[in-house]
Write a protein that holds these residues in place. Structure first.
Motif, PDB file in Angstrom:
ATOM      1  N   ARG A 125       5.922  10.610  -6.831  1.00  0.00           N
ATOM      2  CA  ARG A 125       6.150  10.427  -5.390  1.00  0.00           C
ATOM      3  C   ARG A 125       5.414   9.184  -4.901  1.00  0.00           C
ATOM      4  O   ARG A 125       4.317   8.881  -5.369  1.00  0.00           O
ATOM      5  CB  ARG A 125       5.637  11.642  -4.602  1.00  0.00           C
ATOM      6  N   PRO A 126       5.982   8.455  -3.965  1.00  0.00           N
ATOM      7  CA  PRO A 126       5.256   7.310  -3.407  1.00  0.00           C
ATOM      8  C   PRO A 126       4.027   7.779  -2.631  1.00  0.00           C
ATOM      9  O   PRO A 126       4.123   8.694  -1.813  1.00  0.00           O
ATOM     10  CB  PRO A 126       6.298   6.651  -2.482  1.00  0.00           C
ATOM     11  N   ASN A 127       2.899   7.200  -2.924  1.00  0.00           N
ATOM     12  CA  ASN A 127       1.658   7.535  -2.221  1.00  0.00           C
ATOM     13  C   ASN A 127       0.725   6.332  -2.254  1.00  0.00           C
ATOM     14  O   ASN A 127      -0.139   6.225  -3.122  1.00  0.00           O
ATOM     15  CB  ASN A 127       0.979   8.753  -2.850  1.00  0.00           C
ATOM     16  N   PRO A 128       0.889   5.410  -1.318  1.00  0.00           N
ATOM     17  CA  PRO A 128       0.052   4.209  -1.308  1.00  0.00           C
ATOM     18  C   PRO A 128      -1.397   4.487  -0.935  1.00  0.00           C
ATOM     19  O   PRO A 128      -2.233   3.588  -1.011  1.00  0.00           O
ATOM     20  CB  PRO A 128       0.727   3.325  -0.244  1.00  0.00           C
ATOM     21  N   LEU A 129      -1.711   5.738  -0.553  1.00  0.00           N
ATOM     22  CA  LEU A 129      -3.062   6.080  -0.133  1.00  0.00           C
ATOM     23  C   LEU A 129      -3.929   6.583  -1.288  1.00  0.00           C
ATOM     24  O   LEU A 129      -5.130   6.770  -1.116  1.00  0.00           O
ATOM     25  CB  LEU A 129      -3.008   7.164   0.951  1.00  0.00           C
ATOM     26  N   SER A 130      -3.321   6.795  -2.449  1.00  0.00           N
ATOM     27  CA  SER A 130      -4.075   7.327  -3.568  1.00  0.00           C
ATOM     28  C   SER A 130      -3.625   6.650  -4.853  1.00  0.00           C
ATOM     29  O   SER A 130      -2.925   5.637  -4.812  1.00  0.00           O
ATOM     30  CB  SER A 130      -3.876   8.853  -3.639  1.00  0.00           C
ATOM     31  N   PRO A 162      -9.478  -4.758 -11.403  1.00  0.00           N
ATOM     32  CA  PRO A 162      -8.432  -5.631 -10.840  1.00  0.00           C
ATOM     33  C   PRO A 162      -7.898  -6.681 -11.809  1.00  0.00           C
ATOM     34  O   PRO A 162      -6.679  -6.854 -11.933  1.00  0.00           O
ATOM     35  CB  PRO A 162      -9.129  -6.265  -9.634  1.00  0.00           C
ATOM     36  N   ALA A 163      -8.787  -7.389 -12.505  1.00  0.00           N
ATOM     37  CA  ALA A 163      -8.336  -8.468 -13.396  1.00  0.00           C
ATOM     38  C   ALA A 163      -7.521  -7.912 -14.554  1.00  0.00           C
ATOM     39  O   ALA A 163      -6.469  -8.458 -14.920  1.00  0.00           O
ATOM     40  CB  ALA A 163      -9.545  -9.247 -13.914  1.00  0.00           C
ATOM     41  N   ILE A 164      -7.990  -6.805 -15.135  1.00  0.00           N
ATOM     42  CA  ILE A 164      -7.284  -6.202 -16.277  1.00  0.00           C
ATOM     43  C   ILE A 164      -5.996  -5.547 -15.816  1.00  0.00           C
ATOM     44  O   ILE A 164      -4.940  -5.692 -16.444  1.00  0.00           O
ATOM     45  CB  ILE A 164      -8.190  -5.184 -16.989  1.00  0.00           C
ATOM     46  N   LYS A 165      -6.075  -4.825 -14.702  1.00  0.00           N
ATOM     47  CA  LYS A 165      -4.896  -4.109 -14.216  1.00  0.00           C
ATOM     48  C   LYS A 165      -3.764  -5.064 -13.867  1.00  0.00           C
ATOM     49  O   LYS A 165      -2.593  -4.798 -14.165  1.00  0.00           O
ATOM     50  CB  LYS A 165      -5.251  -3.254 -12.997  1.00  0.00           C
ATOM     51  N   SER A 166      -4.088  -6.178 -13.205  1.00  0.00           N
ATOM     52  CA  SER A 166      -3.049  -7.127 -12.812  1.00  0.00           C
ATOM     53  C   SER A 166      -2.310  -7.678 -14.026  1.00  0.00           C
ATOM     54  O   SER A 166      -1.083  -7.849 -14.003  1.00  0.00           O
ATOM     55  CB  SER A 166      -3.664  -8.277 -12.004  1.00  0.00           C
ATOM     56  N   LYS A 182      -8.709   1.603  -0.883  1.00  0.00           N
ATOM     57  CA  LYS A 182      -7.411   1.405  -0.249  1.00  0.00           C
ATOM     58  C   LYS A 182      -7.551   0.743   1.120  1.00  0.00           C
ATOM     59  O   LYS A 182      -6.689  -0.065   1.516  1.00  0.00           O
ATOM     60  CB  LYS A 182      -6.687   2.739  -0.114  1.00  0.00           C
ATOM     61  N   LYS A 183      -8.588   1.071   1.857  1.00  0.00           N
ATOM     62  CA  LYS A 183      -8.822   0.413   3.147  1.00  0.00           C
ATOM     63  C   LYS A 183      -9.050  -1.076   2.953  1.00  0.00           C
ATOM     64  O   LYS A 183      -8.588  -1.898   3.759  1.00  0.00           O
ATOM     65  CB  LYS A 183     -10.025   1.045   3.847  1.00  0.00           C
ATOM     66  N   ARG A 184      -9.758  -1.400   1.862  1.00  0.00           N
ATOM     67  CA  ARG A 184     -10.025  -2.810   1.574  1.00  0.00           C
ATOM     68  C   ARG A 184      -8.740  -3.518   1.148  1.00  0.00           C
ATOM     69  O   ARG A 184      -8.495  -4.670   1.543  1.00  0.00           O
ATOM     70  CB  ARG A 184     -11.091  -2.920   0.486  1.00  0.00           C
ATOM     71  N   GLN A 185      -7.901  -2.846   0.358  1.00  0.00           N
ATOM     72  CA  GLN A 185      -6.670  -3.451  -0.138  1.00  0.00           C
ATOM     73  C   GLN A 185      -5.597  -3.553   0.945  1.00  0.00           C
ATOM     74  O   GLN A 185      -4.915  -4.574   1.061  1.00  0.00           O
ATOM     75  CB  GLN A 185      -6.136  -2.645  -1.320  1.00  0.00           C
ATOM     76  N   LEU A 186      -5.424  -2.485   1.715  1.00  0.00           N
ATOM     77  CA  LEU A 186      -4.354  -2.434   2.720  1.00  0.00           C
ATOM     78  C   LEU A 186      -4.781  -2.985   4.075  1.00  0.00           C
ATOM     79  O   LEU A 186      -3.924  -3.406   4.864  1.00  0.00           O
ATOM     80  CB  LEU A 186      -3.874  -0.983   2.907  1.00  0.00           C
ATOM     81  N   GLY A 187      -6.069  -2.981   4.337  1.00  0.00           N
ATOM     82  CA  GLY A 187      -6.547  -3.294   5.675  1.00  0.00           C
ATOM     83  C   GLY A 187      -6.699  -1.986   6.453  1.00  0.00           C
ATOM     84  O   GLY A 187      -5.879  -1.070   6.300  1.00  0.00           O
ATOM     85  N   VAL A 188      -7.725  -1.899   7.272  1.00  0.00           N
ATOM     86  CA  VAL A 188      -8.017  -0.648   7.974  1.00  0.00           C
ATOM     87  C   VAL A 188      -6.858  -0.231   8.867  1.00  0.00           C
ATOM     88  O   VAL A 188      -6.494   0.951   8.935  1.00  0.00           O
ATOM     89  CB  VAL A 188      -9.306  -0.800   8.816  1.00  0.00           C
ATOM     90  N   GLU A 189      -6.233  -1.191   9.562  1.00  0.00           N
ATOM     91  CA  GLU A 189      -5.150  -0.859  10.485  1.00  0.00           C
ATOM     92  C   GLU A 189      -3.948  -0.263   9.751  1.00  0.00           C
ATOM     93  O   GLU A 189      -3.393   0.764  10.171  1.00  0.00           O
ATOM     94  CB  GLU A 189      -4.721  -2.117  11.254  1.00  0.00           C
ATOM     95  N   GLU A 190      -3.538  -0.873   8.630  1.00  0.00           N
ATOM     96  CA  GLU A 190      -2.394  -0.367   7.882  1.00  0.00           C
ATOM     97  C   GLU A 190      -2.735   0.978   7.222  1.00  0.00           C
ATOM     98  O   GLU A 190      -1.906   1.887   7.197  1.00  0.00           O
ATOM     99  CB  GLU A 190      -1.982  -1.384   6.817  1.00  0.00           C
TER     100      GLU A 190
END
Length: 224
Positions: free
Chosen positions: A100-105, A30-34, A171-179
């Motif tokens: 392609r957009p794919n926020p899940l992967s 996270p720190a490096i990627k940002s 991704k669940k942690r980043q987006l939230g389980v509901e989203e």
């Protein structure tokens, strides 16, 4: 299995593995990627990361080729046909996925355009690049029965099998389980489009290019 040779002979192979995993893990912290995304932009980071990953993969393949040969199983001509067929499927799958957009992967961009009701190939496979990696790994594992390649392709196959669960957790942690749950409720629909057709053609052309370049780059002809 033949006896494993002196560990000194495996030095480049071990270094190649270390470089490969470092090049894949460090840029995604996270720190490096940002910082990298801020500097290169989202699309620039994806392109740079893809280029680095490809380079690291080529290095690993080359050091595996030059590693001491320890036979695990014998090669047979029919195994190449499996590899050629699997590679065609894997390359076309990559062509259908990249960009392609794919926020899940991982991979892709323009995630704000992602629609779970019109997810395309994502509706069928949540992590298509991991599936392509699995097909590529298993296709190459069969005709490469020496220890160095068995370890390499076996690790790739294992990563592709376990990677989906690790990405889902992140991704669940980043987006939230509901989203995440909302985005993952995709519809499976086969709707031929011009874009999809063009991607398949590009994938087949890329496959032909890989077959042509395999021997001069890797040093081994993939043809039976």
């Amino acid at each position: 299995m033949e006896s494993v040779e002196n560990m000194d002979d495996w030095g480049n192979y071990i270094l190649g593995f270390a470089f490969f995993f470092a090049s894949h893990s460090l840029p995604t912290r996270p720190a490096i990627k940002s910082r990298l995304v801020k500097w290169l932009g989202a699309a620039g980071f994806t392109l740079a990361y893809s280029a680095l990953s490809t380079f690291a993969l080529i290095v690993l393949i080359l050091v595996a080729r030059d590693a001491p040969h320890v036979t695990v199983w014998e090669w047979a001509d029919w195994q190449n046909h499996i590899a050629l067929t699997g590679m065609c499927v894997a390359v076309v799958l990559v062509a259908l996925t990249l960009g392609r957009p794919n926020p899940l992967s991982f991979g892709g961009w323009g995630h704000d355009r992602y629609d779970p009701d019109r997810a395309g190939i994502i509706g069928w496979v949540r992590h298509p690049l991991l599936l392509a990696l699995l097909i590529w790994s298993l296709s190459h594992l069969l005709p490469n029965g020496d220890l160095a390649h068995v370890i390499m392709f076996g690790c790739f196959a294992l990563f592709s099998l376990l990677g989906g669960k690790l990405i889902d957790r992140r991704k669940k942690r980043q987006l939230g389980v509901e989203e995440w749950t909302r985005l993952s409720r995709t519809k499976r629909a086969f709707t031929p489009t011009l874009n999809g057709g063009v991607r398949i053609v590009i994938g087949l052309l890329l496959y032909g290019l890989i077959i042509w370049a395999h021997e001069p780059v890797i040093g081994i002809s993939p043809l039976p």
